[in-house]
Design a protein around this motif. Sequence first.
Motif, mmCIF file in Angstrom:
data_model
loop_
_atom_site.group_PDB
_atom_site.id
_atom_site.type_symbol
_atom_site.label_atom_id
_atom_site.label_comp_id
_atom_site.label_asym_id
_atom_site.label_seq_id
_atom_site.Cartn_x
_atom_site.Cartn_y
_atom_site.Cartn_z
ATOM 1 N N SER A 138 0.827 -1.208 0.000
ATOM 2 C CA SER A 138 0.000 0.000 0.000
ATOM 3 C C SER A 138 0.863 1.261 0.000
ATOM 4 O O SER A 138 0.540 2.246 -0.662
ATOM 5 C CB SER A 138 -0.926 0.008 1.219
ATOM 6 O OG SER A 138 -1.818 -1.076 1.173
ATOM 7 N N THR A 139 1.978 1.224 0.747
ATOM 8 C CA THR A 139 2.884 2.379 0.774
ATOM 9 C C THR A 139 3.509 2.609 -0.595
ATOM 10 O O THR A 139 3.617 3.741 -1.067
ATOM 11 C CB THR A 139 3.986 2.165 1.828
ATOM 12 O OG1 THR A 139 3.383 1.937 3.097
ATOM 13 C CG2 THR A 139 4.899 3.376 1.913
ATOM 14 N N GLY A 143 3.031 6.005 -2.940
ATOM 15 C CA GLY A 143 4.120 6.757 -3.542
ATOM 16 C C GLY A 143 3.991 6.843 -5.054
ATOM 17 O O GLY A 143 4.226 7.899 -5.656
ATOM 18 N N GLY A 144 3.603 5.734 -5.684
ATOM 19 C CA GLY A 144 3.418 5.729 -7.129
ATOM 20 C C GLY A 144 2.299 6.645 -7.572
ATOM 21 O O GLY A 144 2.417 7.350 -8.591
ATOM 22 N N ALA A 145 1.195 6.676 -6.824
ATOM 23 C CA ALA A 145 0.069 7.541 -7.177
ATOM 24 C C ALA A 145 0.444 9.014 -7.062
ATOM 25 O O ALA A 145 0.109 9.828 -7.936
ATOM 26 C CB ALA A 145 -1.136 7.227 -6.288
ATOM 27 N N THR A 264 -6.721 11.837 -1.942
ATOM 28 C CA THR A 264 -7.097 11.169 -3.192
ATOM 29 C C THR A 264 -6.072 10.110 -3.571
ATOM 30 O O THR A 264 -6.430 8.987 -3.959
ATOM 31 C CB THR A 264 -7.222 12.207 -4.324
ATOM 32 O OG1 THR A 264 -8.248 13.147 -3.982
ATOM 33 C CG2 THR A 264 -7.585 11.531 -5.637
ATOM 34 N N ALA A 265 -4.793 10.462 -3.458
ATOM 35 C CA ALA A 265 -3.736 9.490 -3.766
ATOM 36 C C ALA A 265 -3.781 8.308 -2.803
ATOM 37 O O ALA A 265 -3.589 7.149 -3.204
ATOM 38 C CB ALA A 265 -2.370 10.169 -3.708
ATOM 39 N N LEU A 266 -4.047 8.587 -1.515
ATOM 40 C CA LEU A 266 -4.119 7.508 -0.524
ATOM 41 C C LEU A 266 -5.289 6.576 -0.816
ATOM 42 O O LEU A 266 -5.135 5.342 -0.803
ATOM 43 C CB LEU A 266 -4.256 8.100 0.878
ATOM 44 C CG LEU A 266 -4.420 7.091 2.023
ATOM 45 C CD1 LEU A 266 -3.174 6.225 2.156
ATOM 46 C CD2 LEU A 266 -4.718 7.802 3.343
ATOM 47 N N LEU A 267 -6.471 7.141 -1.078
ATOM 48 C CA LEU A 267 -7.637 6.308 -1.380
ATOM 49 C C LEU A 267 -7.388 5.452 -2.617
ATOM 50 O O LEU A 267 -7.673 4.247 -2.624
ATOM 51 C CB LEU A 267 -8.861 7.197 -1.603
ATOM 52 C CG LEU A 267 -9.434 7.910 -0.373
ATOM 53 C CD1 LEU A 267 -10.530 8.882 -0.781
ATOM 54 C CD2 LEU A 267 -9.977 6.906 0.634
ATOM 55 N N VAL A 272 -6.198 0.247 -5.084
ATOM 56 C CA VAL A 272 -5.441 -0.434 -6.137
ATOM 57 C C VAL A 272 -4.612 -1.567 -5.545
ATOM 58 O O VAL A 272 -4.520 -2.656 -6.137
ATOM 59 C CB VAL A 272 -4.538 0.566 -6.891
ATOM 60 C CG1 VAL A 272 -3.505 -0.160 -7.756
ATOM 61 C CG2 VAL A 272 -5.389 1.474 -7.771
ATOM 62 N N SER A 273 -4.018 -1.358 -4.387
ATOM 63 C CA SER A 273 -3.187 -2.405 -3.780
ATOM 64 C C SER A 273 -4.010 -3.627 -3.383
ATOM 65 O O SER A 273 -3.478 -4.738 -3.294
ATOM 66 C CB SER A 273 -2.454 -1.848 -2.550
ATOM 67 O OG SER A 273 -3.358 -1.554 -1.499
#
Length: 351
Positions: A138-139, A143-145, A264-267, A272-273
Amino acid sequence: MTIASETPSVELKKLNWSRLYWPLLGAAAILAAVLAGLVIGETNIPVTDAYKTLANKLLSAGYEIDLIDQGILWEYRLPRAIVAASCGAALAVSGVVLQALLRNSLADPYILGLSAGASTGAVLVSIAGVGAGAISMSTGAFGGALLAFIIVAGLAKLAGGKAGAAQFVLAGIAGSQLFNALTSFIIAKSASADQARGIMFWLLGNLSGVRWFDVVTAAPIAILGVFIVFLHARSLDAFTFGKDAAASVGVAVQRVQITLISITALLTAIMVSIVGSIGFVGLVIPHAARYLVGVRHKALIPASAAIGAVFLVLADITARIIIPGQVLPIGVVTALIGAPAFAIILIRGQR
């Protein structure tokens, strides 16, 4: 005197009911969708068995029920439906945020490359071994998002000065292709044949492997993310008129932008993960919610969350039953619905 004292209370009751109507309707729709996800599948199971299973597991009721059916309902279908609802709500609200901040009706995590960036980050951790086990999947996806959004926003800025709608869409397509290519390269270089097959199916959106430990991650993150975005509803209202208008009414523009983009990136990354890259939910659902409740974000955010949750649960049911004996990736179903909707929104925007 009596009439005067009673009239305000009647008006207050009407006002409270009007405020509660949509939240209650949304909650009922989500519960109905989850119940449908429990009883509809490769093998249909009666609603009474679903009730008995829930009563046995939650209340120790002791109803007699076939152990196989109980296992399917509790261990497989219920966590799958909850994660689908969480994912749908999170992606829909992410779309609301991006469309307001960027003033772009075509913005969503999938089109702007956040999902592709999250996929690359997750694959780097899970397949290439980046972080040597110290970084979670998830981390890596988070970072990718974030990196994907920074690249897409920078490219759109370079291409169009103020980074209008067309520039963001084109930059998002370029960013998605870049990160998809990186993901394919990592899989080809580092994954075994079995890993490659599993990853490629997961990248299309896959809920088959979801279990209760995924619920523990997805549901709280979705609820927390939607709540934080809801707290910024008035700021998002201001952003729809531009950053200057938002600043003029007292919005801390930079702080709010960083907070909401991070959420938004976290959600996107968390979902996705767990389930892979699912497209078009963040694009289609906010427009459907605006049609029902209008453009004010205080109503739009919870409405989008509820509709997104219901939509993805129903899409998952469709993916399980549309081809007998075979489960489609859920991303295929959402794309079949989302691609025509994207075209309609694009044509209406041009007009």
